[in-house]
Design an enzyme around this catalytic site. Structure first.
Site, PDB file in Angstrom:
ATOM      1  N   HIS A 264       0.868  -1.172   0.000  1.00 27.15           N
ATOM      2  CA  HIS A 264       0.000   0.000   0.000  1.00 27.15           C
ATOM      3  C   HIS A 264       0.906   1.224   0.000  1.00 27.15           C
ATOM      4  CE1 HIS A 264      -3.253   2.672   0.998  1.00 27.15           C
ATOM      5  NE2 HIS A 264      -2.489   3.186   1.933  1.00 27.15           N
ATOM      6  N   ASP A 266       1.372   4.988  -0.224  1.00 25.82           N
ATOM      7  CA  ASP A 266       0.622   6.240  -0.170  1.00 25.82           C
ATOM      8  C   ASP A 266       1.179   7.198  -1.211  1.00 25.82           C
ATOM      9  OD1 ASP A 266      -1.329   5.801   1.901  1.00 25.82           O
ATOM     10  OD2 ASP A 266       0.372   5.592   3.254  1.00 25.82           O
ATOM     11  N   ASP A 376      -7.316   1.785   2.857  1.00 24.29           N
ATOM     12  CA  ASP A 376      -6.844   2.745   3.859  1.00 24.29           C
ATOM     13  C   ASP A 376      -7.601   4.059   3.888  1.00 24.29           C
ATOM     14  OD1 ASP A 376      -5.119   3.503   5.926  1.00 24.29           O
ATOM     15  OD2 ASP A 376      -3.726   4.484   4.555  1.00 24.29           O
ATOM     16  N   HIS A 580      -5.895   9.777  -0.450  1.00 28.70           N
ATOM     17  CA  HIS A 580      -6.416   9.763   0.923  1.00 28.70           C
ATOM     18  C   HIS A 580      -5.497  10.328   2.000  1.00 28.70           C
ATOM     19  CE1 HIS A 580      -4.687   5.577   0.774  1.00 28.70           C
ATOM     20  NE2 HIS A 580      -4.210   5.970   1.934  1.00 28.70           N
TER      21      HIS A 580
HETATM   22 ZN   LIG Z   1      -2.721   4.953   2.960  1.00 30.18          ZN
END
Ligand SMILES: [Zn+2]
Length: 1006
Positions: A264, A266, A376, A580
């Site tokens: 994941h 970001d 997330d 996000h």
């Molecule tokens: Zn994240």
């Protein structure tokens, strides 16, 4: 038998640490290293390789925060590691070990990417994954791009200057610790993995299970067999001693895990976007390398944007990824451009996340991704099920709701039902994380935690280091090989998200239903933090609406070329910034400075697109005869100009404030507002009902300042106890009239706010422009409107509709929603009467109620205007803001919908020869709202019109197209033909019959 369990466990732990682990690498040898420090921002390999490299010693301090150093490593494997014929003996592997001076876990400190001299990438260097395979037959010649990414200290939530290059300092933050050859004993390494997996399982099992003791005794035999003086020579025998314990199959009813490699990453957070691009290259290089070694290894990768970055900046790696996609190992998932926030993006933007994401995957890989993958994001809007399905996706995945502070979700696999009734098959991996290391505790937790026990048998487990990148490691794959079927453990197989979803759906055809939003009971500050970023998003969404509408209109009406590429590029940037940690305001200062700069550039570019279209539509004549032509991009008529068209406006004048009881009154014959000497609204009535909106004993337009010091996650969280300390800002610096506006000035703390209250003729909305110089620290500024309405629930605009939430706090689920997200408006009402509050920039609200002594109910609507958290951006929100708000007494939800558009779309007046521009489409029923008018994504010139039912009821409407077209059909969001609620009559009349909140896209072939 005497119980010596703990003694044996202790013996195993010490033997593993002191004998087995040190024996994995049995020899080391030096390499020659030289280095070049990049002066500022990173450069491509082609530039770096041309520089002059200087010798560097191990132990040298290097790397200012965010700096980069390239290391050139050369050398040859020592001859004594090879046999007489130059071959590597069995059971040995040669590697380069690199440690730039790691200070913590992967993704949050120094990291590196290894290149061959031809510029191709080998693999990355990060904590727990710091080796590079080396071919012993070739001389070593590699370049390592080492990034001095600082640790922003996510565990401490302390203010840090490291999040902005301007304040991060110039001193080195790392010390080069190791660049050397190493000889790995693969048998000892396998023994180490055996101990990790079986030992982990042993400790995860209850002590009263026979299996735990069976494993213990196997370990005891292994410990007796492996010679502490010769681990390498006896490791194989040690492994054999564990073979029986590994041979026992899983229980017949064991839970089944489908494991999918994942990272994941970001797209920005505690690092800027430019670093994410390199993080993606590092992680993806690792994954491709691992796929070469483990043909069963599958890796799910979301975010088309991240693939697009690799395509642009690392074309060689992208080619290898494409091959792995074809092989079914590298698996694009998620269907979206980025893993967006879903609370705040507007309807069209949320749709475009899927359009842009799915189109990229279709164009580049020929893959129609079928799932939404948002492990997330901070809560999931109730509009998503319909948007997911309308994009041609069938499944939804998250695990974030496991972060709830108050309530536990009752399901892990369920049908999630949106505001319009659409259901999407949804899964929360019960492992409760998206970055498992596949430790036995995680596997046991997933099995224990799974809420569908007895009816479902399978869950997904994403594994691999996440957030800052990393992905899966060979140690994790060693787990997958060992726990396929292992007594005491859930079973595990490598698979894909679609494998999982199809299997889960087949075994669980009628899962329980969760209706409405998946509200995240934490991170409620993300609706408010970094106001400039949020305002930039809101402006950009509406400018894009205008740009597409007018460019499409100009194309159809005046033959002007449609700026496909320009609009696509801008959309991609707007979509990226809905990531996000960007739109929610939870990134470092660097990210938000970038975002604000990008939004300013976006506005400039879109204004040009709009100006060009309006110039073409208004006619080029000059001199006399030029008329002021007003363009109305909103869906509803305004000032006498049709929605989506242009005409000669009959603009409403502002009402001039009149003196009233030492204060002022604004009265336009539609509504009447009384403003007290303190600048507060003491009365607000609408002439249609004659009702007073302001609750007895209260005042509206009340600014309230709260302490806002959450326990952790400063930019993310508003903790419930913030409400315990409040200061009403009722002291007035000045109250005056400036033209048509009542001007209220207040000074508090180090801050100043000027409010301008105004009322247009004919308008039912009193507008308040809040001009704020915000210099507070850990404070939350709210704007309150206590209204005399008995409302059980409030309505908040979300994508393509609205969501209701209780105004009371009966249950723990209601209590937890003490701060809520709304788009352009909120509404509270009783039958026949309501009040709407609209805004042009903000998202955070709270709406509660109390019973008064007179028996009536005061429902208080509050907007969260500004915060000032210290972490991760110590300067978040400080500075100048202009935030517009309006309040409409006597408003229905339909009025609220209209006011939301009115507040966010200003008419534009240009001079030209034309006196009107006919809208491309007109809809007969105002409940059906046009959200987008554009030309088709395939650049065919077809006209796309997207609409939704906006009031929550069934609606029938006639649609009239004001241009020639050859056919019209319903499509999905990707503009592919589908069935739809549309009939076309013999005369070409288009009739829409929509269910509540139904979304429909029409394609007009031209
Ligand atoms: Zn994240």
């Amino acid at each position: 038998m005497h119980d010596n369990r703990q003694l044996v466990e202790g013996r195993l732990a010490r033997f593993n640490d002191e004998r087995v682990t040190p024996a994995v690498y049995q020899a080391f040898a030096p390499v020659t290293i030289t280095a070049w420090t990049v002066p500022d921002e990173p450069v491509p390999f082609a530039d770096a390789v041309r520089q002059k490299y200087s010798p560097i010693d191990i132990g040298t301090a290097w790397g200012k925060p965010w700096g980069t150093m390239w290391i050139h490593a050369t050398g040859s494997i020592p001859k004594e590691w090879l046999d007489s014929r130059g071959r590597l003996p069995r059971g040995l592997a040669t590697e380069l070990l690199v440690d730039p001076g790691f200070t913590g876990g992967p993704g949050f400190n120094a990291e590196g990417l290894v290149f061959r001299p031809d510029g191709s990438t080998v693999k990355a260097i990060s904590p727990y994954n710091a080796y590079v395979p080396v071919d012993h037959r070739q001389p070593l010649d590699v370049y390592i791009e080492a990034a001095a990414n600082p640790d922003i200290g996510i565990s401490g939530f302390r203010p840090t200057a490291l999040g902005d290059k301007a304040t991060a300092g110039d001193g080195p933050i790392y010390k080069l610790a190791r660049v050397q050859f190493a000889l790995r004993n693969t048998v000892v390494w396998e023994l180490q993995q055996d101990i990790a997996v079986l030992g982990g399982l042993m400790h995860a099992l209850p002590v009263d299970l026979p299996r735990r003791h069976e494993i213990l005794r196997a370990f005891e035999r292994m410990l007796d067999i492996v010679d502490p003086e010769d681990v390498a020579g006896t490791a194989a025998a040690g492994r054999a001693a564990l073979a029986d314990a590994f041979a026992k199959p899983a229980y017949a009813s064991a839970h089944n895990l489908i494991a999918v490699g994942h990272a994941h990453i970001d797209s920005a957070w505690l690092w800027p976007i430019r670093e994410t691009i390199r993080k993606c290259a590092r992680t993806f290089s690792n994954m491709v390398d691992l796929m070469d070694r483990y043909p069963d290894f599958t890796f799910a990768c979301s975010s088309a944007q991240q693939f697009a970055w690799i395509k642009e900046h690392y074309p060689e790696l992208f080619t290898r990824i494409k091959a792995k996609v074809r092989a079914g190992q590298f698996i694009p998932v998620g269907s979206m451009w980025v893993e967006a926030d879903t609370n705040m993006p507007g309807g069209e933007a949320m749709a475009r996340q899927f359009v842009a994401g799915k189109r990229f995957f279709l164009d580049e890989f020929g893959l129609d991704t079928l799932e939404a993958w948002l492990p997330d994001s901070f809560g999931y809007s109730a509009a998503l099920p319909q948007i997911v399905k309308s994009a041609g996706a069938d499944y939804f995945l998250t695990q974030k709701i496991s972060w709830n502070q108050t309530n536990r979700m009752p399901h892990h696999t369920f049908a999630w039902e949106g505001i319009d009734g659409t259901r999407v098959f949804t899964h929360f991996p019960p492992v409760d994380k998206y970055n498992s290391e596949l430790h036995a505790n995680d596997l046991a937790h997933a099995q224990r935690n799974y809420r569908e026990q007895g009816v479902g048998t399978v869950s997904l487990i994403p594994f691999g280091y996440g957030d800052g990148g990393g992905g899966a490691t060979r140690e994790m794959l060693a787990v997958t090989e060992r726990v396929r079927s292992l007594e005491g453990s859930p079973t595990m197989e490598l698979g894909t998200p679609i494998d999982f979803f199809r299997r889960a759906e087949a075994e669980y055809p009628t899962p329980p239903v969760w209706s409405g939003e998946l509200y995240l009971e934490i991170h409620r500050g993300t609706y408010t933090t970094q106001a400039n970023t949020k305002q930039g998003n809101r402006r950009s969404e509406h400018l894009l609406r205008e740009a597409e509408l007018w460019a499409a209109t100009a194309s159809v009406r005046a033959g002007v070329e449609y700026p496909y590429a320009e609009l696509e590029e801008i959309w991609h940037l707007v979509l990226l910034q809905q990531f996000h940690d960007i739109l929610p305001g939870s990134s470092i200062a660097w990210v938000h400075h970038d975002a604000e700069r990008n939004y300013a550039a976006i506005a400039g570019r879109l204004e040009k697109v709009i100006a060009a279209a309006l110039a073409a539509l208004s006619g080029k004549g000059s001199g006399r005869g030029r008329k002021a032509l007003t363009f109305n991009a909103g869906p509803f008529d305004r000032d006498g100009v049709a929605g989506l068209g242009a005409g000669i406006a009959e603009p409403a004048d502002e009402v001039v404030p009149q003196k009233y009881r030492r204060g002022y009154v604004l009265d336009n014959g539609v509504i009447r507002a009384v403003i007290s000497t303190k600048g507060l609204i003491t009365s607000l009535t609408d002439y249609a009902t004659g009702r007073e909106a302001i609750a007895p004993g209260t005042v509206g337009n009340l600014l309230q300042l709260h302490r806002d010091i959450p326990n952790q996650w400063d930019a993310w969280d508003i903790d419930e106890f913030y409400r315990r300390n409040v200061t009403d800002l009722t002291t007035v610096e000045s109250l005056s009239v400036d033209g048509d506006e009542v001007v209220v000035e207040r000074v508090f703390g180090k801050s100043r706010i000027t409010q301008r209250l105004r009322l247009a003729a004919g308008s039912a909305a009193l507008e308040i422009v809040n001009d704020i110089d915000w210099q507070e620290s850990q404070k939350l500024l709210k704007l309150a409107f206590p209204v005399d309405v008995h409302a059980d629930r409030s309505a908040s605009e979300t994508q393509f509709g609205h969501v209701f939430r209780p105004t009371h706090s009966n249950t723990s689920w209601d209590v937890a929603k003490f701060e809520i997200c709304a788009h352009r408006w909120v509404h509270v009402g009783e039958p026949g009467y309501g009040v709407a509050v609209a805004n042009d920039s903000t998202y955070g609200h709270d709406i509660g109620r109390r019973t008064r002594d007179d028996g009536g109910t005061t429902t208080t609507i509050r907007l969260s205007l500004l915060r000032a958290p210290h972490y991760p951006d110590p300067t978040a929100d400080l500075g100048h803001h202009v935030l517009r708000v309006s309040i409409s007494p006597g408003a229905s939800i339909a009025d609220a919908v209209a006011e939301g558009y009115r507040m966010n779309l200003r008419p534009r007046t240009v001079r030209g020869t034309e006196s009107s521009v006919e809208p491309l489409v007109r809809v007969s029923n105002p409940a059906v709202v046009v959200e987008a008018v554009k030309l088709a994504e395939d650049r065919s010139g077809d006209v796309i019109v997207r609409m939704y039912e906006s009031r929550g009821g069934k609606a029938e409407a006639m649609l009239t197209a004001g241009f020639d077209y050859s056919s019209v059909e319903c499509t999905d969001l990707l503009e592919r033909t589908t069935d739809g609620p549309v009939t076309v009559g013999a005369e070409g009349a288009i009739t829409l019959r929509l269910r509540p909140f139904q979304l429909v896209t029409l394609r007009f072939a031209t």
